[in-house]
Every structure is written in C-alpha cells, then in structure tokens.
Design an enzyme around this catalytic site. Sequence first.
Site, PDB file in Angstrom:
ATOM      1  N   LEU A 195      -6.583   5.549  13.520  1.00 58.97           N
ATOM      2  CA  LEU A 195      -5.210   5.636  13.715  1.00 58.97           C
ATOM      3  C   LEU A 195      -4.894   5.593  15.191  1.00 58.97           C
ATOM      4  O   LEU A 195      -5.625   6.451  15.972  1.00 58.97           O
ATOM      5  CB  LEU A 195      -4.721   6.940  13.117  1.00 58.97           C
ATOM      6  CG  LEU A 195      -4.756   6.981  11.597  1.00 58.97           C
ATOM      7  CD1 LEU A 195      -4.212   8.419  11.069  1.00 58.97           C
ATOM      8  CD2 LEU A 195      -3.802   5.749  10.887  1.00 58.97           C
ATOM      9  N   ASP A 196      -4.144   4.847  15.801  1.00 57.50           N
ATOM     10  CA  ASP A 196      -3.831   5.064  17.148  1.00 57.50           C
ATOM     11  C   ASP A 196      -3.480   5.989  17.488  1.00 57.50           C
ATOM     12  O   ASP A 196      -2.865   7.145  16.710  1.00 57.50           O
ATOM     13  CB  ASP A 196      -3.012   3.634  17.479  1.00 57.50           C
ATOM     14  CG  ASP A 196      -1.580   3.628  16.992  1.00 57.50           C
ATOM     15  OD1 ASP A 196      -0.865   4.749  17.053  1.00 57.50           O
ATOM     16  OD2 ASP A 196      -1.014   2.465  16.259  1.00 57.50           O
ATOM     17  N   LEU A 197      -2.930   6.261  18.739  1.00 60.08           N
ATOM     18  CA  LEU A 197      -2.766   7.634  19.567  1.00 60.08           C
ATOM     19  C   LEU A 197      -1.479   8.422  18.971  1.00 60.08           C
ATOM     20  O   LEU A 197      -1.395   9.404  18.680  1.00 60.08           O
ATOM     21  CB  LEU A 197      -2.737   7.666  21.175  1.00 60.08           C
ATOM     22  CG  LEU A 197      -2.351   8.613  21.670  1.00 60.08           C
ATOM     23  CD1 LEU A 197      -3.552   9.750  21.844  1.00 60.08           C
ATOM     24  CD2 LEU A 197      -1.788   8.290  23.247  1.00 60.08           C
TER      25      LEU A 197
END
Length: 268
Positions: free
Chosen positions: A122-124
Amino acid sequence: MSSPEPPLWEQRARESAALGGGDRLQKVLAAVGFGSRRTCEELIAAGRVTVDGEVAVLGRRIDPDVDVVEVDGAPIGVRPGLVYYLLNKPAGVVTTSADTHRRATVVDLVPSEPRVFSVGRLDLDTEGLLVLTNDGELANRLAHPRHGVDKEYLAEVAGGKVSAGAVRRLREGIELDDGPTAPAKVSQPEPGVLRITIHEGRNRQVRRMCDAIGHPVRRLVRTRIGPLSDRTLQPGQWREWTTEERNAVVAAVATTIAARGQRDGARR
C-alpha cells in the site's frame, strides 16, 4: 490377465507412505486447522491433497520443514512457526521492512519475531488492510496478479458525484500508461465515494484509475483482501488470522487458480 501397473506418482506416494519417518499427513492437516483427522483423511482420499506436486495417499508421511503441501492447488503452510497477521495500516507508514528515511514501517507495528514481510504493498498515503506473514508459498499465490484474490477499496474522490459514464469506464477497464486495467467492480455508495474491487496489483492502480476519469483520490482505504475484513481493527492495530480465515484464504486462492485454469483451457 495381469492388472495394469499403477501410475508412477501413486507408486512413489505409496513408497513414501510406507516409510517410518515423518508425520502422517492427515495429522499435520488437522493440526493446522483443516478439521478433524477424519475430515483430513477424506480430503486425501478424494485426491485433493498433493505433496511436492504428487497426489497424496492415505498414510503418507511428510517432513513439515521440507515438503510442500497443497489442497486443491493452493499451498498450505505446515512448517512450524508460520504466522499470519492482519494489519490496519495508517497513512504515513511505508510498506517496507526498512526505510532509508527512517520513517515508520509496517513491520514496526507487528512483533519483531518471527520476521515477517508484507504481502503486496500500500503506498504511503493509502490506509487499510495489509497481510504480513512468513509463509512465502501462500504469500506468492495471494499476491500474484494471475492468481490473486479480490481487493476492495473505498475511495473518497474530488469533484463530487461521479457520473454513470465514468463509473462504467472503471467497470469496463481504464487505459493506463502501462496498459488497460482488467474490469473492476465499482459502485458509488454516496456521492464522491467509490467502492472499487480489483484483483490486479499495479503500482497506485486505484489512484491512477480515478485520475483517468477526472476524479483524483483524496483518501483511499483498503477494506477487504479476499475473505479477510475487519471493521473493528483500528489504524495501527493488528491481529492474527483465525483458523477459519486461514482456511478461507486457502480456499479463495484455490478457487482463483481453478477459475484461471478453466479460462486458459477454454482459450486453447
């Protein structure tokens, strides 16, 4: 007339079953939650269990530290010490084991031993459910786009209500710079909020899909991974899977493998 010779895999399986070492397969399956020994014996008798690619027979003995066991084509972690965590990732936490900028990582939020890794990313800025485990076989099947299970997201988007035409584009597939997306399940439970279910795992895919229809994502939360969901898990909290969840994940992976095999067979 002599009876035909059994196939080679059956000969080898029976030879293995006759060996004195190792644990009986039905005992191992029962120990990891596949039901009673009787139920596990029925799975084996039905030809649904393989060991190192060979169909198992009743009485088969295995070494849980070495042998690869699969049920309906999905790998079953039988090695001692395997763990499976479900984490609700907060925004601002990176999905890596270590970060050069010394930001908090998802592995900082779960026990340090045994060492685990995230299944997918999952991105930041994306929140929501993430699986961490040390079971590499199941992780590979769970994350692989070819066999991967559905992932569901809630996306709060800019621009207000999304038109029916834009929703239809998302459902049919969006042309991105790395190729078209597969068809997605999309609904709009309230204006400006999309529920999007995909099985691919491209980088920032949901965000790019929403950008393509002119509704950039303001907030993105993953709410489900296959059969795994938990609305009570707060950001930063984690828990171990239940036995029922583990078996459900295995069944979901097996179902996607079987469905993919049927589609591939139909194309030939």
